[in-house]
Design an enzyme around this catalytic site. Structure first.
Site, PDB file in Angstrom:
ATOM      1  N   VAL A 155       2.702  18.855  12.873  1.00 53.67           N
ATOM      2  CA  VAL A 155       1.701  19.210  13.881  1.00 53.67           C
ATOM      3  C   VAL A 155       0.356  19.526  13.229  1.00 53.67           C
ATOM      4  O   VAL A 155       0.284  20.240  12.231  1.00 53.67           O
ATOM      5  CB  VAL A 155       2.181  20.416  14.712  1.00 53.67           C
ATOM      6  CG1 VAL A 155       1.178  20.741  15.813  1.00 53.67           C
ATOM      7  CG2 VAL A 155       3.552  20.132  15.318  1.00 53.67           C
ATOM      8  N   HIS A 213      -3.767  21.019   9.211  1.00 54.23           N
ATOM      9  CA  HIS A 213      -2.325  21.084   9.438  1.00 54.23           C
ATOM     10  C   HIS A 213      -1.968  22.465   9.985  1.00 54.23           C
ATOM     11  O   HIS A 213      -2.482  23.485   9.533  1.00 54.23           O
ATOM     12  CB  HIS A 213      -1.565  20.811   8.139  1.00 54.23           C
ATOM     13  CG  HIS A 213      -0.149  20.391   8.357  1.00 54.23           C
ATOM     14  ND1 HIS A 213       0.880  21.302   8.496  1.00 54.23           N
ATOM     15  CD2 HIS A 213       0.411  19.165   8.486  1.00 54.23           C
ATOM     16  CE1 HIS A 213       2.010  20.644   8.683  1.00 54.23           C
ATOM     17  NE2 HIS A 213       1.757  19.348   8.681  1.00 54.23           N
ATOM     18  N   HIS A 214      -1.082  22.478  10.980  1.00 55.75           N
ATOM     19  CA  HIS A 214      -0.767  23.736  11.674  1.00 55.75           C
ATOM     20  C   HIS A 214      -0.078  24.740  10.754  1.00 55.75           C
ATOM     21  O   HIS A 214      -0.066  25.940  11.031  1.00 55.75           O
ATOM     22  CB  HIS A 214       0.115  23.452  12.897  1.00 55.75           C
ATOM     23  CG  HIS A 214      -0.090  24.417  14.017  1.00 55.75           C
ATOM     24  ND1 HIS A 214      -0.548  25.702  13.831  1.00 55.75           N
ATOM     25  CD2 HIS A 214       0.106  24.288  15.357  1.00 55.75           C
ATOM     26  CE1 HIS A 214      -0.624  26.320  14.996  1.00 55.75           C
ATOM     27  NE2 HIS A 214      -0.244  25.487  15.935  1.00 55.75           N
ATOM     28  N   SER A 215       0.485  24.283   9.647  1.00 56.20           N
ATOM     29  CA  SER A 215       1.141  25.210   8.728  1.00 56.20           C
ATOM     30  C   SER A 215       0.131  26.126   8.041  1.00 56.20           C
ATOM     31  O   SER A 215       0.502  27.165   7.499  1.00 56.20           O
ATOM     32  CB  SER A 215       1.951  24.449   7.676  1.00 56.20           C
ATOM     33  OG  SER A 215       1.109  23.601   6.906  1.00 56.20           O
ATOM     34  N   GLY A 260      -2.165  27.863   9.521  1.00 57.78           N
ATOM     35  CA  GLY A 260      -2.375  29.052  10.334  1.00 57.78           C
ATOM     36  C   GLY A 260      -2.218  28.729  11.804  1.00 57.78           C
ATOM     37  O   GLY A 260      -2.182  27.561  12.205  1.00 57.78           O
TER      38      GLY A 260
END
Length: 489
Positions: A50, A162-164, A166
């Site tokens: 995501v 990239h959602h990782s 935050g």
């Protein structure tokens, strides 16, 4: 200077294997290397790659050189943007520091000055980005500068990350910490706080209310667990098919008047969020009636249609000015959310105000529970004690497949703001790579509320019509309120 990225499948990118050490920022900074948190690790599982993609319009053309000069200052405070996601020989992922080449992350495409529609160009450009991913050989973010005159200003920032790295509130706070009020260059923006609608204000005043909170929490948790296993929403034209997370998306926006929403809110003793949920319920009714009608089919009775919501678990959402010290990422950054499954009633109602009344009742039950805390505990239990990341990741994706859409309502600044000295005309965050056909973000900014739809065009080929349905539903609800000045009394 970077160029427009080519399109590649989201699922095709792999993280580089971990070697003894990637380039450190400074001598002796070994403690800076960190494992990914369980929440961040979710976003690297198969089928859940995501990305956050946010548009921000500004009044004047963007000065690319000034932006590049400020990026190292931002990186010095938010060091997560100076890290690589790497995998060791045991399959564990870690954040490893590296040196950032700003030119690799600032993309300025060549733009035809004689294009027919700049608004359509920006929309198509972003849609093209949603079919691509950032290579893991560099930190997982980039900024695209579109200096072309649109209906919203002279320039457009497109931030992709990239959602990782935050959650949404982390990125909102980053943006606002480097912004100032347009009317006062020394003042930080302020966010509206609606204590009435905040889960952290759930109060237990007596034994009965305590029992209600426990019961509502238990019911919500059981339904969440069932949804990870077998409980599915009704099949409708809005329901995703397999592989939706790997397809490009169309991201469209529609702004409405915040005053119109407040007219309904004040007349019905509701919250802004209640009204927004009511508007979406009414809009979905209009949209589904049209889609089923195209195939000469009636809308099914008793449709189960739910939204997956990521709920901010931070105790405070205050905007803080950047300092010379790096942020404490364990407290202010990262992925700190719980989950809520919110049912939407899309039955036809002869009185449009019933959509808001039902939304208010649904939200009151959610406020009298600890659902996001319970679901966060359940997710951590799956990862740390029971099944591990692989199984937990599959169950997490199943929640998205078994529900209909994702929903997020983010309060934006109450004042007009300037980012790096440029007045901001609108902010529109969204996502792609999620296992859901539709994501609706709702963001307020000054006197406007913007609906941002991230739609899989194979499932929802006409997202602009859905925007029309939402806008018309608000007008019908508002007209009903004005026709009944004493709605609740």
């Amino acid at each position: 200077m970077g160029e427009t990225p080519c399109v590649s499948l989201l699922k095709a990118t792999k993280t580089p294997k971990y070697r003894a050490r990637i380039v450190a920022l400074k001598e002796g900074e070994d403690d800076y290397e960190q494992p990914l948190s369980p929440g961040a690790r979710f976003f690297h599982e198969p089928g859940y790659n995501v990305y956050i993609i946010a548009q921000m319009g500004v009044k004047d053309p963007i000065d690319v050189d000034e932006l590049k000069a400020n990026i190292p200052i931002i990186l010095d405070k938010y060091r997560c943007f100076s890290r690589l996601a790497v995998t060791d020989k045991n399959g564990n992922m870690r954040w490893v520091p590296t040196r950032v080449n700003v030119d690799d992350h600032v993309i300025v495409p060549k733009i035809d000055p004689n294009m027919e529609s700049a608004d359509k160009f920006v929309e198509d450009y972003i849609s093209n980005l949603t079919g691509s991913c950032i290579e893991y050989s560099k930190p997982l973010w980039d900024v695209h500068i579109l200096n072309t005159k649109t209906s919203n200003g002279q320039g457009t920032y497109v931030l992709r990350a990239h959602h990782s790295l935050g959650d949404g509130m982390s990125f909102i706070n980053l943006l606002l910490s480097y912004s100032r009020q347009a009317s006062d260059p020394k003042a930080l923006p302020t966010l509206p706080v609606n204590k009435k609608s905040h889960h952290h204000t759930t109060r237990v005043t007596n034994f009965i209310s305590f029992c209600m909170v426990v019961w509502n929490t238990l019911v919500a948790l059981v339904l969440f667990v069932f949804t990870t296993m077998f409980l599915k929403d009704t099949e409708t034209p809005m329901k995703a098919s397999n592989g939706v997370e790997d397809r490009p998306r169309r991201i469209v926006t529609r702004s409405v008047s915040l005053d119109d929403i407040k007219v309904v809110k004040n007349a019905m003793d509701a919250t802004v969020n209640d009204v927004i949920v009511g508007v979406i319920q009414a809009g979905f009714n209009r949209y589904l009636n049209r889609r089923f009608g195209e195939n000469n089919k009636p809308v099914p009775e008793n449709i189960r249609l739910r939204a997956m919501i990521s709920y901010n678990m931070r105790a405070s959402t205050n905007v803080e000015a950047p300092s010379s010290n790096a942020v404490n990422e364990h407290e202010t950054w990262g992925y700190k959310v719980g989950y809520i499954l919110l049912p939407f009633n899309v039955k036809y109602r002869s009185d449009p105000l019933d959509y808001v009344r039902e939304a208010r009742a649904i939200m009151e039950r959610r406020k009298a529970s600890l659902e996001p805390f319970a679901t966060r505990f359940y997710a951590k239990l799956l990862i740390e004690k029971l099944f591990g990341m692989k199984v937990a990741g599959k169950l997490n994706r199943k929640v998205y497949y078994n529900t209909t859409f994702c929903f997020s309502n983010i309060p934006g600044p109450k004042q007009r703001i300037c980012f790096l000295g440029q007045e901001v005309t609108y902010v529109a965050p969204s996502l792609y790579g999620i296992p859901s056909a539709l994501m609706i973000h709702v963001v307020s900014y000054v006197d406007k509320v913007t609906f941002i739809l991230s739609a899989d065009e194979e499932t929802i080929p006409d997202p602009q019509k859905l925007c029309d349905d939402l806008q018309q539903s608000l007008q019908h609800i508002k007209c009903s309120v004005l026709a009944k000045p004493c709605v609740e009394n």
